[in-house]
Design an enzyme around this catalytic site. Structure first.
Site, PDB file in Angstrom:
ATOM      1  CG  ASP A 151      -0.346  -0.078   2.523  1.00  0.00           C
ATOM      2  OD1 ASP A 151       0.899  -0.114   2.598  1.00  0.00           O
ATOM      3  OD2 ASP A 151      -1.081  -0.107   3.530  1.00  0.00           O
ATOM      4  CB  SER A 152       4.539   1.783  -0.015  1.00  0.00           C
ATOM      5  OG  SER A 152       4.803   0.623  -0.789  1.00  0.00           O
ATOM      6  CG  ASP A 185       0.490  -4.188   1.997  1.00  0.00           C
ATOM      7  OD1 ASP A 185       0.791  -5.160   2.718  1.00  0.00           O
ATOM      8  OD2 ASP A 185       1.211  -3.178   1.877  1.00  0.00           O
ATOM      9  CE  LYS A 229       3.155  -5.994   3.675  1.00  0.00           C
ATOM     10  NZ  LYS A 229       2.767  -4.899   4.609  1.00  0.00           N
ATOM     11  CD  GLU A 271       0.537  -1.738   7.761  1.00  0.00           C
ATOM     12  OE1 GLU A 271       0.173  -1.003   8.710  1.00  0.00           O
ATOM     13  OE2 GLU A 271       1.055  -1.300   6.720  1.00  0.00           O
ATOM     14  CD  GLU A 309       8.176  -0.387   7.628  1.00  0.00           C
ATOM     15  OE1 GLU A 309       8.436   0.737   7.136  1.00  0.00           O
ATOM     16  OE2 GLU A 309       7.152  -1.043   7.349  1.00  0.00           O
TER      17      GLU A 309
END
Length: 269
Positions: A43-44, A82, A112, A114, A178
């Site tokens: 999602d970056s 993501d 993925k 978070e 991270e």
């Protein structure tokens, strides 16, 4: 394409795993041609491709759109996509609906998530959706946590260890860590059976992930401490300037770029 079993074997044999973000057909094609083990459609893309100042504005439709393009560019690379902000933590029913939609429509090998969303990870495992967990600095939560190194205190480090063990027990097939101290990341990687991929987490994780646009200086000026520059797309701006100047000066298109067929009658008046 590497299968999950092969990635697990790489961990067991201490062969480092490479992961790189890609958000579209050309970048994914380059990443696959480079032989990188895993593509992350992160999602970056909200910041690198869509121009937002945060990942929180990225939608599920955005992720599906970009992941489909990346899949077409890299049909033979293990791909992780993501779950974006707002698609997790709403309700059990809604979370699962988003997970199923993202997984099935993108044809990714894994999604993925978070944070330590244990129930969601377990439910995904039960219906056959592989989940990569993401702990430490989680960009979707920076409004609360900020951009900082996580796990610096003994209490915070212990919580990260417990969360990492918990997501593995829940069924996560891989873990991204991270922005945490390297010794803590090494300890977690040693304790977990699943591959642990680091970003700003030192060299002793099972692999590394970086953002395509960061390592190539492509349309971004940001440079986190953990980013190494491997290429420079910025000179392309000079090429675009030259094109602009040649159009203005009527130097482009020159004869070699023009089709010559006599169709229109010449006006002799």
């Amino acid at each position: 394409m590497k299968k999950l079993k092969e990635l697990m074997t790489m961990k067991q044999e201490s062969i480092k795993i490479s992961m790189m973000t890609a958000y579209d057909y050309p970048s994914a094609r380059q990443v696959e041609e480079a032989g990188i083990d895993i593509i992350l459609v992160g999602d970056s893309l909200g910041m690198t491709v869509l121009g937002y100042d945060s990942t929180v504005y990225v939608t599920l439709d955005d992720m599906i759109h970009h992941a489909k393009a990346a899949r077409r560019g890299a049909p033979d690379t293990y791909m992780v996509v993501d779950m974006p902000f707002g698609s997790v933590g709403i309700s059990d029913e809604q979370d699962m609906k988003c997970a199923i939609t993202l997984y099935s429509e993108t044809k990714a090998e894994a999604i993925k998530i978070e944070g330590a969303h244990l129930e969601l990870i377990e439910k995904c495992r039960l219906i056959g959706i592989p989940v990569v967990s993401h702990l430490g600095l989680t960009p979707q939560s920076v409004g609360i946590t900020g951009y900082s190194v996580h796990g610096k205190s003994k209490e915070a480090a212990e919580q990260l260890i417990q969360d990492a063990l918990a997501v593995e027990r829940a069924g996560a097939v891989m873990l991204v860590l991270e922005a945490i101290p390297s010794d803590l990341a090494a300890h977690i990687a040693e304790r977990l059976k699943i591959p642990v991929i680091g970003i700003g987490a030192g060299v002793e994780t099972d692999g590394q992930v970086l953002v395509y646009h960061d390592v190539l200086q492509y349309g971004t000026e940001r440079k986190p401490k953990f980013v190494k520059i491997y290429g420079d797309f910025r000179p392309g701006i000079e090429a675009l300037k030259t094109y602009h100047e040649e159009v203005r000066a009527e130097r482009f298109p020159s004869e070699e770029y023009i089709y010559k067929v006599q169709i229109m009658e010449k006006n002799n008046d």
